[in-house]
Design a protein around this motif. Sequence first.
Motif, short mmCIF file in Angstrom:
data_model
loop_
_atom_site.label_atom_id
_atom_site.label_comp_id
_atom_site.label_asym_id
_atom_site.label_seq_id
_atom_site.Cartn_x
_atom_site.Cartn_y
_atom_site.Cartn_z
N GLU A 48 24.22 -5.49 41.02
CA GLU A 48 25.36 -4.58 41.21
C GLU A 48 25.63 -4.49 42.71
O GLU A 48 24.71 -4.42 43.51
CB GLU A 48 25.00 -3.22 40.60
CG GLU A 48 26.16 -2.27 40.42
CD GLU A 48 26.45 -1.38 41.62
OE1 GLU A 48 27.55 -0.84 41.71
OE2 GLU A 48 25.54 -1.25 42.48
N SER A 49 26.90 -4.51 43.12
CA SER A 49 27.18 -4.78 44.53
C SER A 49 26.58 -3.75 45.48
O SER A 49 26.07 -4.10 46.54
CB SER A 49 28.69 -4.94 44.76
OG SER A 49 29.37 -3.75 44.45
N SER A 50 26.59 -2.47 45.12
CA SER A 50 26.00 -1.49 46.04
C SER A 50 24.48 -1.61 46.06
O SER A 50 23.83 -1.35 47.09
CB SER A 50 26.43 -0.06 45.68
OG SER A 50 25.74 0.43 44.53
N ALA A 51 23.89 -2.04 44.94
CA ALA A 51 22.44 -2.26 44.90
C ALA A 51 22.07 -3.46 45.77
O ALA A 51 21.02 -3.47 46.44
CB ALA A 51 21.97 -2.47 43.46
N VAL A 52 22.92 -4.48 45.76
CA VAL A 52 22.69 -5.67 46.59
C VAL A 52 22.64 -5.26 48.06
O VAL A 52 21.71 -5.60 48.80
CB VAL A 52 23.81 -6.71 46.37
CG1 VAL A 52 23.72 -7.84 47.39
CG2 VAL A 52 23.78 -7.26 44.95
N GLU A 101 19.62 -3.94 53.00
CA GLU A 101 19.50 -3.00 54.11
C GLU A 101 18.15 -2.31 54.18
O GLU A 101 17.61 -2.12 55.26
CB GLU A 101 20.59 -1.93 53.98
CG GLU A 101 21.97 -2.42 54.32
CD GLU A 101 22.09 -2.77 55.79
OE1 GLU A 101 21.91 -3.96 56.13
OE2 GLU A 101 22.33 -1.86 56.61
N SER A 102 17.65 -1.88 53.00
CA SER A 102 16.52 -0.96 53.02
C SER A 102 15.35 -1.38 52.15
O SER A 102 14.32 -0.72 52.15
CB SER A 102 17.00 0.42 52.56
OG SER A 102 17.25 0.38 51.16
N ARG A 144 18.23 -0.10 44.30
CA ARG A 144 18.99 0.77 43.39
C ARG A 144 20.42 0.92 43.90
O ARG A 144 20.65 0.90 45.11
CB ARG A 144 18.32 2.15 43.30
CG ARG A 144 16.94 2.11 42.67
CD ARG A 144 16.30 3.48 42.60
NE ARG A 144 16.12 4.06 43.93
CZ ARG A 144 15.70 5.30 44.14
NH1 ARG A 144 15.42 6.08 43.12
NH2 ARG A 144 15.54 5.75 45.38
N PRO A 145 21.36 1.11 42.96
CA PRO A 145 22.75 1.34 43.39
C PRO A 145 22.85 2.62 44.23
O PRO A 145 22.01 3.52 44.11
CB PRO A 145 23.50 1.51 42.08
CG PRO A 145 22.64 0.88 41.04
CD PRO A 145 21.23 1.10 41.50
N THR A 146 23.87 2.69 45.05
CA THR A 146 24.12 3.90 45.84
C THR A 146 25.45 4.50 45.42
O THR A 146 26.26 3.85 44.75
CB THR A 146 24.17 3.57 47.34
OG1 THR A 146 25.16 2.56 47.54
CG2 THR A 146 22.83 3.07 47.83
N GLY A 149 29.17 -2.17 54.21
CA GLY A 149 28.10 -2.81 53.44
C GLY A 149 26.91 -3.13 54.33
O GLY A 149 26.38 -2.26 55.01
N VAL A 150 26.53 -4.41 54.35
CA VAL A 150 25.37 -4.83 55.12
C VAL A 150 25.61 -4.55 56.61
O VAL A 150 26.65 -4.90 57.16
CB VAL A 150 25.11 -6.34 54.89
CG1 VAL A 150 23.98 -6.84 55.79
CG2 VAL A 150 24.79 -6.60 53.42
N ALA A 151 24.65 -3.90 57.25
CA ALA A 151 24.75 -3.53 58.67
C ALA A 151 26.01 -2.71 58.95
O ALA A 151 26.55 -2.75 60.06
CB ALA A 151 24.69 -4.78 59.57
N GLY A 152 26.48 -1.99 57.95
CA GLY A 152 27.68 -1.17 58.12
C GLY A 152 28.96 -1.95 58.16
O GLY A 152 30.03 -1.41 58.43
#
Lengths: 93, 415
Positions: free
Chosen positions: B161-165, B170-171, B175-177, B187-190
């Motif tokens: 799922e894209s937010s989980a990716v 990142e962290s 899990r999805p956010t 997204g990645v690195a803001g």
Amino acid sequence: MGERLAIDRIRCDGYGMCAEMFPEGIELDDWGYPILRAGTIPDRLLPLARRAVEVCPVLALRLVDTLIANRSAAGPAQTAGTAGIGSRTGSRT
Amino acid sequence: MSVVVTSAERLLAGPPVEAGAESLAAHTARLGPLPRPGTDFIAVVERSGLLGRGGAGFLVGRKWRAVADRAAGRAVVVANGAEGEPRSSKDRTLMAARPHLVLDGALLAASAVGAEEVIVYVGADHRAAVAAMQRAIEERDSATRLPIRLVEAPVAYVSGESSAVVNFIESGDGRPTASPPHPRDRGVAGRPTLVQNVESLAQAALIARYGDDWYATAGRGPTSGTALVTISGAIARPGVHEIEYGTTLAELVAAAGGATTDIEAVLLGGYFGGWVGADDLREVPLDPALLAGRGASFGCGLIGLLPGDSCGVWATARIMTYMAGESARQCGPCIFGLGAMAETTRRLAAGSAADGDLDNLARWAAQIVGRGGCHHPDGAAGLLTGALSIFSSEFELHQRERRCSRQPATARRVA
């Protein structure tokens, strides 16, 4: 125009105080988590909706502009309205 | 699991898939060098009508445009090969056999949207795909100015799922956010981030070489192009096929050696899709637009054939149990709602239904939609709602008489 409620579902812990404050717009599921009535909140109920936002102990509930909410929910990821807004309220059993 | 290539091959054209990863030299000799169409390529992809292949079927060109509008040359492209769908294997098959086609697509996307980095995100359990993509990245090292790195995705249904990716990259938390922000905004690195399925990217790599008119020469109905599908369950040769959109299920089944038994129902589109009655589907074109018109979903191209002697209630109980177990356990409706749906479906299946179980299932499935931080509960609820309809007489028998109409030995066979 108008406003609707949005819940940060990840933050919501099911305290249920929102539904006590605003039963016209929020009911609880079998586990005490809120189900929002869809759509714009009528003006006469907005004070109650604001109170519901204020009483959420985990700050999971908020009021959002209906138009902005719809736009953010229509993004590329998937469908289904509220998850695009992603929020959550609390209620306790 | 065998891989069968039918007449429609585009992605899988070239050496046999069983031969393993195509080298950069072989890839370049067969298809020519990576074209450099730049920003205008977004318009070509838009004209092609290319649909995303991760499951949601969103228009690829429109998604690229949205990231390009925000990128200012600083975007990140993630080639999504997490493929957490349990019975799907088309993405790992593609990556293991045609890694450079995937990289071509990722580099084209990076150039088109204005990205500074490419991340190849591959399910950690897809070992052949991980190895092929890693090796392909090393082969490219001297040839590309963009940094490309591989990240192994956690083995979980929601990890693609894209937010989980983005969250995992990142962290380390897969899990999805909550959304917003959407990865295309932050997204990645803001940075604005394009999370795109690997098959979608590979298709784009062919469109860059041959054009949108060529792309549209495949596809018999409203949807253009070819698609990778995974067929499983009661089929002689389960595995990955490339089909032209609009191919019928009957044709696909024949190409895969035929069904091994009567078919009760078809699981279409994976656990985010749903059940379709076998008789209703046999002659229906496998075209996302036509399937959507019938309330069905092409999804990630998973086609599971449920044997006629198995029980739809058991098959649904198994899937609901899996989906409840795959909850990221962040949102109450998902934790408790999916848990209750799974437990109740299992109880029905096992012949020990409590009064009201069937009514509760229908009510919960309707209530949970849209009430998670991500769409995981929506998918599970949609599958259950479909099952209650397709297998209605079987569910009612399990509720009313607390028994199954199938023989115990076969009732629990899966699609």
